[in-house]
Design a protein around this motif. Structure first.
Motif, PDB file in Angstrom:
ATOM      1  N   UNK A   1      45.472  38.836  22.661  1.00 23.72           N
ATOM      2  CA  UNK A   1      44.898  40.138  22.104  1.00 23.72           C
ATOM      3  C   UNK A   1      45.599  41.160  22.931  1.00 23.72           C
ATOM      4  N   UNK A   2      45.122  41.380  24.187  1.00 23.57           N
ATOM      5  CA  UNK A   2      45.563  42.427  25.080  1.00 23.57           C
ATOM      6  C   UNK A   2      46.823  42.445  25.243  1.00 23.57           C
ATOM      7  N   UNK A   3      47.695  41.346  25.477  1.00 23.60           N
ATOM      8  CA  UNK A   3      49.361  41.646  25.698  1.00 23.60           C
ATOM      9  C   UNK A   3      49.684  42.230  24.496  1.00 23.60           C
ATOM     10  N   UNK A   4      49.176  41.540  23.252  1.00 27.87           N
ATOM     11  CA  UNK A   4      49.913  42.381  22.119  1.00 27.87           C
ATOM     12  C   UNK A   4      49.538  43.670  21.910  1.00 27.87           C
ATOM     13  N   UNK A   5      48.223  44.113  22.303  1.00 29.07           N
ATOM     14  CA  UNK A   5      47.919  45.570  22.343  1.00 29.07           C
ATOM     15  C   UNK A   5      48.842  46.169  23.251  1.00 29.07           C
ATOM     16  N   UNK A   6      48.855  45.586  24.361  1.00 28.52           N
ATOM     17  CA  UNK A   6      50.020  46.783  25.336  1.00 28.52           C
ATOM     18  C   UNK A   6      51.415  46.419  24.915  1.00 28.52           C
ATOM     19  N   UNK A   7      51.806  45.546  24.467  1.00 27.88           N
ATOM     20  CA  UNK A   7      53.237  45.473  24.082  1.00 27.88           C
ATOM     21  C   UNK A   7      53.359  46.535  23.020  1.00 27.88           C
ATOM     22  N   UNK A   8      52.489  46.377  21.707  1.00 29.45           N
ATOM     23  CA  UNK A   8      52.722  47.511  20.695  1.00 29.45           C
ATOM     24  C   UNK A   8      52.573  48.795  20.932  1.00 29.45           C
ATOM     25  N   UNK A   9      51.668  49.192  22.004  1.00 28.06           N
ATOM     26  CA  UNK A   9      51.365  50.557  22.178  1.00 28.06           C
ATOM     27  C   UNK A   9      51.876  51.151  23.433  1.00 28.06           C
ATOM     28  N   UNK A  10      51.978  50.224  24.533  1.00 30.05           N
ATOM     29  CA  UNK A  10      52.723  50.867  25.536  1.00 30.05           C
ATOM     30  C   UNK A  10      54.026  50.193  26.085  1.00 30.05           C
ATOM     31  N   UNK A  11      54.426  49.083  25.580  1.00 32.26           N
ATOM     32  CA  UNK A  11      55.463  48.333  25.916  1.00 32.26           C
ATOM     33  C   UNK A  11      55.534  47.623  27.323  1.00 32.26           C
ATOM     34  N   UNK A  12      54.224  47.491  27.732  1.00 32.71           N
ATOM     35  CA  UNK A  12      53.969  46.908  29.141  1.00 32.71           C
ATOM     36  C   UNK A  12      54.250  45.401  28.859  1.00 32.71           C
ATOM     37  N   UNK A  13      54.917  44.822  29.880  1.00 27.31           N
ATOM     38  CA  UNK A  13      55.288  43.333  30.007  1.00 27.31           C
ATOM     39  C   UNK A  13      54.076  42.518  30.216  1.00 27.31           C
ATOM     40  N   UNK A  14      53.611  41.597  29.515  1.00 30.93           N
ATOM     41  CA  UNK A  14      52.303  40.974  29.911  1.00 30.93           C
ATOM     42  C   UNK A  14      52.379  40.531  31.383  1.00 30.93           C
ATOM     43  N   UNK A  15      53.466  39.720  31.869  1.00 30.19           N
ATOM     44  CA  UNK A  15      53.392  39.197  33.246  1.00 30.19           C
ATOM     45  C   UNK A  15      53.297  40.165  34.252  1.00 30.19           C
ATOM     46  N   UNK A  16      54.029  41.140  33.851  1.00 25.81           N
ATOM     47  CA  UNK A  16      53.732  42.553  35.113  1.00 25.81           C
ATOM     48  C   UNK A  16      52.613  42.841  34.987  1.00 25.81           C
ATOM     49  N   UNK A  17      51.809  43.051  33.922  1.00 27.00           N
ATOM     50  CA  UNK A  17      50.499  43.435  33.849  1.00 27.00           C
ATOM     51  C   UNK A  17      49.580  42.524  34.514  1.00 27.00           C
ATOM     52  N   UNK A  18      49.798  41.402  34.268  1.00 21.96           N
ATOM     53  CA  UNK A  18      48.671  40.279  35.028  1.00 21.96           C
ATOM     54  C   UNK A  18      49.189  40.169  36.198  1.00 21.96           C
ATOM     55  N   UNK A  19      50.058  40.400  36.888  1.00 26.05           N
ATOM     56  CA  UNK A  19      50.587  40.168  38.098  1.00 26.05           C
ATOM     57  C   UNK A  19      49.756  41.291  38.748  1.00 26.05           C
ATOM     58  N   UNK A  20      49.751  42.682  38.303  1.00 27.29           N
ATOM     59  CA  UNK A  20      49.499  43.973  39.005  1.00 27.29           C
ATOM     60  C   UNK A  20      47.783  44.015  38.938  1.00 27.29           C
ATOM     61  N   UNK A  21      46.919  43.246  38.037  1.00 22.95           N
ATOM     62  CA  UNK A  21      45.685  43.420  37.932  1.00 22.95           C
ATOM     63  C   UNK A  21      44.985  41.957  38.569  1.00 22.95           C
ATOM     64  N   UNK A  22      45.768  41.065  39.024  1.00 28.80           N
ATOM     65  CA  UNK A  22      45.249  39.971  39.583  1.00 28.80           C
ATOM     66  C   UNK A  22      44.003  40.026  40.804  1.00 28.80           C
ATOM     67  N   UNK A  23      44.229  40.935  41.593  1.00 25.37           N
ATOM     68  CA  UNK A  23      43.052  40.998  42.642  1.00 25.37           C
ATOM     69  C   UNK A  23      41.883  41.088  41.998  1.00 25.37           C
ATOM     70  N   UNK A  24      41.933  42.155  40.978  1.00 26.58           N
ATOM     71  CA  UNK A  24      40.774  42.629  40.388  1.00 26.58           C
ATOM     72  C   UNK A  24      40.059  41.455  39.468  1.00 26.58           C
ATOM     73  N   UNK A  25      40.688  40.613  38.703  1.00 33.84           N
ATOM     74  CA  UNK A  25      40.402  39.720  38.301  1.00 33.84           C
ATOM     75  C   UNK A  25      39.738  38.534  38.906  1.00 33.84           C
ATOM     76  N   UNK A  26      40.406  38.320  39.973  1.00 36.16           N
ATOM     77  CA  UNK A  26      39.680  37.339  41.093  1.00 36.16           C
ATOM     78  C   UNK A  26      38.596  37.734  41.586  1.00 36.16           C
ATOM     79  N   UNK A  27      38.448  38.980  41.904  1.00 38.73           N
ATOM     80  CA  UNK A  27      37.125  39.383  42.502  1.00 38.73           C
ATOM     81  C   UNK A  27      35.975  39.321  41.374  1.00 38.73           C
TER      82      UNK A  27
END
Ligand code: ASP
Length: 430
Positions: free
Chosen positions: A257-283
């Motif tokens: 769901x989130x990758x689709x939304x990001x791809x559709x609305x912002x063209x953000x690449x899912x992998x780049x997104x997950x790499x960037x947010x991983x510290x917050x996710x782990x915490x």
């Protein structure tokens, strides 16, 4: 060979991952060597110290960062547009997450195989904890529907600042102060703005200092969780299908769901997104608290996703307290699971009621461990399912809380990326 001096410091997500891995290994060894009491007395407190430090900085962070963010917008219409979009998208993602949960729970139907014997066993085991949650939920049920609005407006800011449960009050106060700074002529607010900007930088540095302690903190948290869960391991098997349903739902929200939304609305690449947010996710996974994770959520958005301070300081604190996609999905699955286990067949319109109440309940849930379960009482009551049913899912709540909190913060960061994209012309990365 690179000299030691030139070597790049280990990235935060690696530090946290190593701490988590060692914590899990330690927890397993502690279980084998019967070191449960040692862990509780001498390891767990370091986890609490870490969470306390994160929570300690959350209120000052919201205050200073929101005031600087809003006053930097320099224009009221930008703020109101951003506010409307933020709330609109938050509600949309919450409803989507609940719907995904409902589809999964209807397909997998985990409640059908739940035996009467297990039902009675769980009810007897967790009776006391359930009564506590029912009492906690009661104060929300007996109030006017508009009470939540009244609760957002503080009558004493010092009192609000003294309780982390009052984050929305602090947000409200910071928003009106930020607006006032925009409205007063710039010559008069020069010193005030410089003070808030300076304090904002100091708070960000404080977060860096606190994060130096992150590997030890997550080590202690994970080690203690493994030891604490030991007694519940056998109970997990009875709840396997239910847990699987929640997990599949959360995975779909996070990775489809989130990758689709990001791809559709912002063209953000899912992998780049997950790499960037991983510290917050782990915490979020380690602490089970969106509020405690907020400082790192903001840092990931500004430093890694290059989201402007104006957007992140507005969207993320509000998201941490009102946008909980993981929690709302879990509440929907749990409500249908408990109903089925009790032999209650929920009609289509009752499932629609779940969408409404789970949306409101996730908004009302505090961003702390276990809060989603208290608000689940309200969802159950809305469709006539006995809230005693909480006992059935109690044993497995902590691990699911870790996962749903991870999705909660992922959702906040996905929405922040979308808002940044919509506002790319009006905000800068400062
Ligand atoms: N622990 C969750 C959070 O902080 C809330 C919950 O689902 O219990 O986001």
């Amino acid at each position: 060979m690179k000299s030691v001096k030139n070597r790049k410091p280990l990235a935060l997500h690696w530090k946290i991952l190593i701490g988590m891995g060692l914590g899990i290994i330690y927890g397993i060894i502690a279980l084998q060597t019967d070191s449960g009491a040692f862990t509780t007395n001498y390891i767990k407190p370091f986890g609490h110290i870490f969470i306390n430090m994160l929570k300690l900085i959350a209120m000052p962070l919201i205050f200073f960062s929101l005031i600087t963010g809003i006053s930097n917008l320099k224009d009221m219409t930008k703020l109101s547009k951003m506010g409307l979009k933020t709330f609109g998208i938050y509600i949309f993602t919450t409803i989507a997450a609940i719907s995904i949960g409902l589809v999964m729970v209807n397909i997998i139907a985990p409640g059908e195989g739940f035996s009467d014997a297990d039902q009675q066993k769980f009810s007897a085991m967790f009776n006391e904890q359930v009564q506590q949650r029912q009492a906690d939920a009661e104060k929300f049920e007996n109030q006017s529907p508009l009470q939540f609005l009244v609760d957002i407006i503080p009558d004493n800011i010092v009192a609000s600042a003294s309780d982390n449960g009052n984050m929305l009050q602090m947000i409200f106060f910071a928003v009106i102060l930020g607006i006032a700074i925009i409205l007063v002529p710039a010559v008069e607010t020069k010193v005030v703005s410089a003070f808030f900007n300076g304090m904002n930088s100091v708070i960000l540095k404080t977060i860096d200092i606190i994060m130096e302690f992150a590997p030890i903190g997550v080590f202690a948290l994970l080690g203690a969780i493994i030891v604490d869960l030991k007694g519940d391991m056998v109970l997990f098997t009875a709840l396997g299908w239910y847990a699987l349903t929640v997990i599949v739902g959360l995975v779909i929200v996070a990775f489809v769901f989130y990758p689709l939304l990001l791809q559709l609305l912002t063209k953000t690449k899912p992998l780049a997104f997950f790499k960037a947010i991983s510290p917050a996710q782990l915490l979020a996974f380690s602490t089970s608290s969106s509020a405690a994770t907020l400082p790192v959520t903001m840092e990931c958005c500004e430093k890694n996703l290059k989201i402007s301070h104006e957007v992140s300081s507005f969207v993320l604190p509000i998201g941490a307290t009102v946008n909980m996609d993981g929690t709302s999905l879990y509440q929907a699955v749990a409500a249908v699971f408990i109903a089925t286990a009790f032999g209650i067949d929920l009609t289509f319109s009752q499932q629609l009621t779940i969408i409404l109440t789970a949306t409101l309940a996730s908004i009302g849930s505090a961003a702390v461990p276990g809060a989603g379960m208290v608000m689940l009482v309200i969802v159950l009551n809305s469709v006539g399912v006995p809230s005693e049913g909480l006992a059935l899912i109690f044993a497995i709540d902590r691990p699911l809380d870790m996962l749903r909190t991870t999705i909660n913060v992922t959702g906040d960061m996905a929405v922040a990326s979308i808002i940044q994209h919509f506002n790319r012309d009006v905000t800068s990365n400062v």
